[in-house]
Design a protein around this motif. Structure first.
Motif, PDB file in Angstrom:
ATOM      1  N   GLN A 115       0.342  -1.318   0.106  1.00  0.00           N
ATOM      2  CA  GLN A 115      -0.244   0.050  -0.029  1.00  0.00           C
ATOM      3  C   GLN A 115       0.923   1.295   0.580  1.00  0.00           C
ATOM      4  OE1 GLN A 115      -2.792  -0.208  -0.287  1.00  0.00           O
ATOM      5  NE2 GLN A 115      -3.496  -2.375  -0.149  1.00  0.00           N
ATOM      6  N   PRO A 116       1.873   1.733  -0.944  1.00  0.00           N
ATOM      7  CA  PRO A 116       2.306   2.952  -0.402  1.00  0.00           C
ATOM      8  C   PRO A 116       1.259   3.961  -1.522  1.00  0.00           C
ATOM      9  CG  PRO A 116       3.370   1.310  -3.154  1.00  0.00           C
ATOM     10  CD  PRO A 116       2.757   0.744  -2.354  1.00  0.00           C
ATOM     11  N   ASP A 117       1.886   5.124  -1.506  1.00  0.00           N
ATOM     12  CA  ASP A 117       0.649   6.508  -2.336  1.00  0.00           C
ATOM     13  C   ASP A 117       2.089   6.988  -3.336  1.00  0.00           C
ATOM     14  OD1 ASP A 117      -1.328   6.319   0.125  1.00  0.00           O
ATOM     15  OD2 ASP A 117       1.025   6.566   1.500  1.00  0.00           O
ATOM     16  N   LEU A 118       3.210   6.276  -3.363  1.00  0.00           N
ATOM     17  CA  LEU A 118       4.087   6.736  -4.739  1.00  0.00           C
ATOM     18  C   LEU A 118       5.372   5.705  -4.401  1.00  0.00           C
ATOM     19  CD1 LEU A 118       3.802  10.564  -4.140  1.00  0.00           C
ATOM     20  CD2 LEU A 118       3.840   9.501  -6.592  1.00  0.00           C
ATOM     21  N   LEU A 119       5.371   5.039  -6.108  1.00  0.00           N
ATOM     22  CA  LEU A 119       6.548   4.292  -6.432  1.00  0.00           C
ATOM     23  C   LEU A 119       7.407   5.288  -7.657  1.00  0.00           C
ATOM     24  CD1 LEU A 119       5.019   1.084  -6.879  1.00  0.00           C
ATOM     25  CD2 LEU A 119       7.058   1.695  -5.969  1.00  0.00           C
ATOM     26  N   VAL A 120       8.360   5.743  -7.090  1.00  0.00           N
ATOM     27  CA  VAL A 120       9.313   6.383  -7.764  1.00  0.00           C
ATOM     28  C   VAL A 120      10.410   5.515  -8.451  1.00  0.00           C
ATOM     29  CG1 VAL A 120      10.936   7.873  -8.339  1.00  0.00           C
ATOM     30  CG2 VAL A 120       9.086   8.507  -7.012  1.00  0.00           C
ATOM     31  N   MET A 121      10.311   4.914  -9.899  1.00  0.00           N
ATOM     32  CA  MET A 121      11.311   4.058 -10.663  1.00  0.00           C
ATOM     33  C   MET A 121      11.889   5.173 -11.675  1.00  0.00           C
ATOM     34  SD  MET A 121      10.680   0.540 -12.485  1.00  0.00           S
ATOM     35  CE  MET A 121       9.598   1.057 -13.734  1.00  0.00           C
ATOM     36  N   ARG A 122      13.536   4.515 -11.369  1.00  0.00           N
ATOM     37  CA  ARG A 122      14.097   4.983 -12.627  1.00  0.00           C
ATOM     38  C   ARG A 122      14.683   3.367 -12.938  1.00  0.00           C
ATOM     39  NH1 ARG A 122      19.715   8.410 -12.540  1.00  0.00           N
ATOM     40  NH2 ARG A 122      18.446   9.702 -12.788  1.00  0.00           N
ATOM     41  N   HIS A 123      14.736   2.898 -14.149  1.00  0.00           N
ATOM     42  CA  HIS A 123      14.569   2.089 -14.907  1.00  0.00           C
ATOM     43  C   HIS A 123      15.393   1.834 -16.995  1.00  0.00           C
ATOM     44  CE1 HIS A 123      14.367  -2.855 -16.336  1.00  0.00           C
ATOM     45  NE2 HIS A 123      13.693  -2.864 -15.048  1.00  0.00           N
ATOM     46  N   HIS A 124      16.735   0.988 -16.865  1.00  0.00           N
ATOM     47  CA  HIS A 124      17.444   1.390 -18.005  1.00  0.00           C
ATOM     48  C   HIS A 124      16.380   0.097 -19.684  1.00  0.00           C
ATOM     49  CE1 HIS A 124      17.107  -3.372 -18.227  1.00  0.00           C
ATOM     50  NE2 HIS A 124      17.368  -3.642 -16.918  1.00  0.00           N
ATOM     51  N   ILE A 165       5.770   7.543 -11.103  1.00  0.00           N
ATOM     52  CA  ILE A 165       6.991   9.229 -11.161  1.00  0.00           C
ATOM     53  C   ILE A 165       7.785   8.281 -12.109  1.00  0.00           C
ATOM     54  CG2 ILE A 165       8.030  10.763 -10.964  1.00  0.00           C
ATOM     55  CD1 ILE A 165       6.509  11.783  -8.317  1.00  0.00           C
ATOM     56  N   ASN A 166       8.058   8.483 -13.167  1.00  0.00           N
ATOM     57  CA  ASN A 166       8.830   8.632 -13.621  1.00  0.00           C
ATOM     58  C   ASN A 166      10.771   8.782 -13.367  1.00  0.00           C
ATOM     59  OD1 ASN A 166      11.474   7.371 -16.119  1.00  0.00           O
ATOM     60  ND2 ASN A 166       9.864   8.151 -17.662  1.00  0.00           N
ATOM     61  N   ALA A 167      11.585   8.083 -12.852  1.00  0.00           N
ATOM     62  CA  ALA A 167      12.652   9.420 -12.740  1.00  0.00           C
ATOM     63  C   ALA A 167      13.801   8.717 -13.877  1.00  0.00           C
ATOM     64  CB  ALA A 167      13.443   8.386 -11.211  1.00  0.00           C
ATOM     65  N   GLY A 168      13.599   7.770 -14.796  1.00  0.00           N
ATOM     66  CA  GLY A 168      13.913   7.996 -16.058  1.00  0.00           C
ATOM     67  C   GLY A 168      13.912   6.540 -16.361  1.00  0.00           C
ATOM     68  N   GLY A 205      15.635   4.277 -19.441  1.00  0.00           N
ATOM     69  CA  GLY A 205      15.980   3.865 -20.923  1.00  0.00           C
ATOM     70  C   GLY A 205      16.320   5.255 -21.509  1.00  0.00           C
ATOM     71  N   ALA A 206      16.428   5.528 -22.726  1.00  0.00           N
ATOM     72  CA  ALA A 206      16.605   6.726 -23.849  1.00  0.00           C
ATOM     73  C   ALA A 206      15.224   7.515 -23.813  1.00  0.00           C
ATOM     74  CB  ALA A 206      17.674   6.173 -24.863  1.00  0.00           C
ATOM     75  N   HIS A 207      13.970   6.675 -23.071  1.00  0.00           N
ATOM     76  CA  HIS A 207      12.895   7.827 -23.690  1.00  0.00           C
ATOM     77  C   HIS A 207      12.480   8.891 -22.426  1.00  0.00           C
ATOM     78  CE1 HIS A 207       7.992   7.618 -22.707  1.00  0.00           C
ATOM     79  NE2 HIS A 207       8.379   8.252 -23.931  1.00  0.00           N
ATOM     80  N   GLU A 208      11.798   9.106 -21.595  1.00  0.00           N
ATOM     81  CA  GLU A 208      12.267  10.696 -20.514  1.00  0.00           C
ATOM     82  C   GLU A 208      12.668  10.256 -19.817  1.00  0.00           C
ATOM     83  OE1 GLU A 208       9.354  13.131 -20.754  1.00  0.00           O
ATOM     84  OE2 GLU A 208       7.962  12.084 -22.477  1.00  0.00           O
ATOM     85  N   HIS A 209      13.093  12.179 -18.843  1.00  0.00           N
ATOM     86  CA  HIS A 209      13.550  11.784 -17.445  1.00  0.00           C
ATOM     87  C   HIS A 209      12.696  12.990 -17.377  1.00  0.00           C
ATOM     88  CE1 HIS A 209      15.541  12.132 -13.852  1.00  0.00           C
ATOM     89  NE2 HIS A 209      16.494  12.201 -14.580  1.00  0.00           N
ATOM     90  N   PRO A 210      11.418  13.134 -16.455  1.00  0.00           N
ATOM     91  CA  PRO A 210      10.276  14.226 -16.786  1.00  0.00           C
ATOM     92  C   PRO A 210      10.471  15.259 -15.897  1.00  0.00           C
ATOM     93  CG  PRO A 210       8.724  13.074 -16.058  1.00  0.00           C
ATOM     94  CD  PRO A 210      10.201  12.138 -16.736  1.00  0.00           C
ATOM     95  N   THR A 211      11.454  14.381 -14.554  1.00  0.00           N
ATOM     96  CA  THR A 211      11.427  15.141 -13.625  1.00  0.00           C
ATOM     97  C   THR A 211      12.725  16.830 -13.591  1.00  0.00           C
ATOM     98  OG1 THR A 211      12.433  14.115 -11.893  1.00  0.00           O
ATOM     99  CG2 THR A 211      10.126  15.168 -11.741  1.00  0.00           C
ATOM    100  N   GLN A 212      13.403  15.840 -14.665  1.00  0.00           N
ATOM    101  CA  GLN A 212      14.726  16.618 -14.793  1.00  0.00           C
ATOM    102  C   GLN A 212      14.405  17.227 -15.699  1.00  0.00           C
ATOM    103  OE1 GLN A 212      18.097  16.091 -13.904  1.00  0.00           O
ATOM    104  NE2 GLN A 212      18.407  18.137 -15.366  1.00  0.00           N
ATOM    105  N   ALA A 213      13.226  17.535 -16.643  1.00  0.00           N
ATOM    106  CA  ALA A 213      13.038  18.741 -17.449  1.00  0.00           C
ATOM    107  C   ALA A 213      12.538  19.602 -16.815  1.00  0.00           C
ATOM    108  CB  ALA A 213      12.065  18.130 -18.915  1.00  0.00           C
ATOM    109  N   LEU A 214      11.651  19.605 -15.829  1.00  0.00           N
ATOM    110  CA  LEU A 214      10.652  20.446 -15.460  1.00  0.00           C
ATOM    111  C   LEU A 214      11.781  21.018 -14.335  1.00  0.00           C
ATOM    112  CD1 LEU A 214       7.446  18.202 -14.126  1.00  0.00           C
ATOM    113  CD2 LEU A 214       7.821  20.880 -15.343  1.00  0.00           C
ATOM    114  N   LEU A 215      13.128  20.424 -13.886  1.00  0.00           N
ATOM    115  CA  LEU A 215      13.431  20.936 -12.702  1.00  0.00           C
ATOM    116  C   LEU A 215      14.576  22.362 -14.049  1.00  0.00           C
ATOM    117  CD1 LEU A 215      16.915  20.022 -12.377  1.00  0.00           C
ATOM    118  CD2 LEU A 215      15.954  18.358 -11.630  1.00  0.00           C
ATOM    119  N   ASP A 216      15.132  21.660 -14.834  1.00  0.00           N
ATOM    120  CA  ASP A 216      16.085  22.569 -15.800  1.00  0.00           C
ATOM    121  C   ASP A 216      14.478  23.576 -16.365  1.00  0.00           C
ATOM    122  OD1 ASP A 216      17.818  20.660 -15.498  1.00  0.00           O
ATOM    123  OD2 ASP A 216      17.267  19.709 -17.549  1.00  0.00           O
TER     124      ASP A 216
END
Ligand code: CP
Length: 331
Positions: free
Chosen positions: A121-130, A147-150, A152-163
């Motif tokens: 029963q987590p409320d949020l899963l943050v995952m980075r995967h190859h 939340i996608n933390a990266g 593969g070569a697809h997306e890293h949305p929180t990086q773009a938002l912080l940029d």
């Protein structure tokens, strides 16, 4: 409303004069699918988090009692630690799954791992995967927000938002800015998410790389491609450097690191081609002397350390908005 370091004139696209509705987002898998208003809402909320994070008591408690699990299948310094700090500032219980010691190492599939964690029963899963698409798959299998933390070569949305937050604070607005994304575009999820976000907010995006590191279809994303730093950097407002993603390269894409720096490294002479007040960004980790000279990384135009600070604020904002959206759906 965004705080600005300069009195740059804002357009309606960049700073809507009305109350932006809270985005209805259960997951954040990518920048793809977000509207300009969604992005502005998240950046405005992140501004509040910057203020909170600069106070002595940094706690906000809006997500007290909720559980965040960080699930990183790839190495990370900035992203994992900033999600942990962000979660704790919001009052969450944060668990960092030690993937190296987990049952993944005994052959458990990603889906089985996800279903197992979901049962707690987590409320949020943050995952980075190859693997590109891994976060999307996870979101289909669990009940909580992902939340996608990266991926593969697809997306890293929180990086773009912080940029984007970093650029907006430095330049006042994003619309109309000329942004050059330089280096290993082909293997970079940071480049893809930034291209999508910057185009959505009306920037002019250039990519600069050797042909071997530029996907042939890159211009279909709405960017102008350059094969020479000397051509591409002229008149830029923002210079965003990328690391060579050796972990995602199969084969040799450049003759040598020394050769790469000679033609594509950002040094003093090349930075002079950009506007005098251009800012220099890098998502990290940096390879000094490969894509960027130390004197530029540590120089007065560099905002690399500020990007890290904005990372915590953006992740606080994203997690709060996702949870708010889920709570509204449940009522
Ligand atoms: N920018 C970034 O994703 O850094 P980490 O790999 O350290 O998380």
């Amino acid at each position: 409303m965004a705080k600005t370091d300069q009195n740059t004139k804002k357009s309606e696209l960049d700073a809507p004069a009305f109350q932006i509705p809270t985005p209805k987002l259960k997951h954040l898998i990518g920048i793809e699918g977000l509207t300009a208003l969604d992005i502005h809402f998240l950046l405005d909320r992140a501004e509040e988090m910057v203020d909170i994070s600069r106070q002595v008591d940094k706690r906000r408690h809006t997500l007290s009692g909720r559980t965040l699990i960080n699930l990183f299948f790839e190495n990370s310094t900035r992203t994992q630690s900033s999600f942990e700090i962000a979660g704790k500032r919001l009052g969450m219980d944060v668990i960092n799954m030690a993937v190296a010691q987990s049952s993944v190492k005994k052959g458990e599939t990603l889906v089985d791992t996800a279903v197992t964690l979901n049962a707690m029963q987590p409320d949020l899963l943050v995952m980075r995967h190859h693997a590109a698409g891994a976060a999307e798959l996870l979101a289909q299998k669990v009940g909580c927000s992902v939340i996608n933390a990266g991926d593969g070569a697809h997306e890293h949305p929180t990086q773009a938002l912080l940029d984007a937050l970093t650029i907006r604070r430095k330049k006042g607005s994003i619309e109309g800015l000329v942004v050059a994304i330089c280096g290993d575009v082909a293997h970079s999820r940071v480049a893809r998410s930034n291209i999508l976000l910057l185009n959505t907010l009306g920037a002019q995006v250039r990519v600069i790389a050797p042909s071997t590191l530029l996907p042939s279809s890159i211009e279909s994303l709405g960017v102008t491609a350059y094969r020479s730093m000397e051509d591409g950097l002229k008149g830029c407002d923002v210079v965003m450097m990328l690391r060579l993603q050796k972990e995602r390269m199969a084969g040799a894409f450049i003759p040598s690191m020394r050769e790469y720096f000679r033609f594509f490294g950002l040094d003093k002479a090349r930075l002079k081609l950009a506007k005098e007040d251009a800012i220099v960004m890098h998502p990290g980790p940096m390879n000094r002397g490969v894509e960027i000279a130390s004197e530029i990384a540590d120089g007065v135009q560099s905002v690399i350390v500020e990007q890290v600070e904005m990372g915590v604020a953006v992740r606080m904002a994203v997690m709060e908005v996702l949870q708010q959206s889920c709570a509204e759906d449940a009522t």
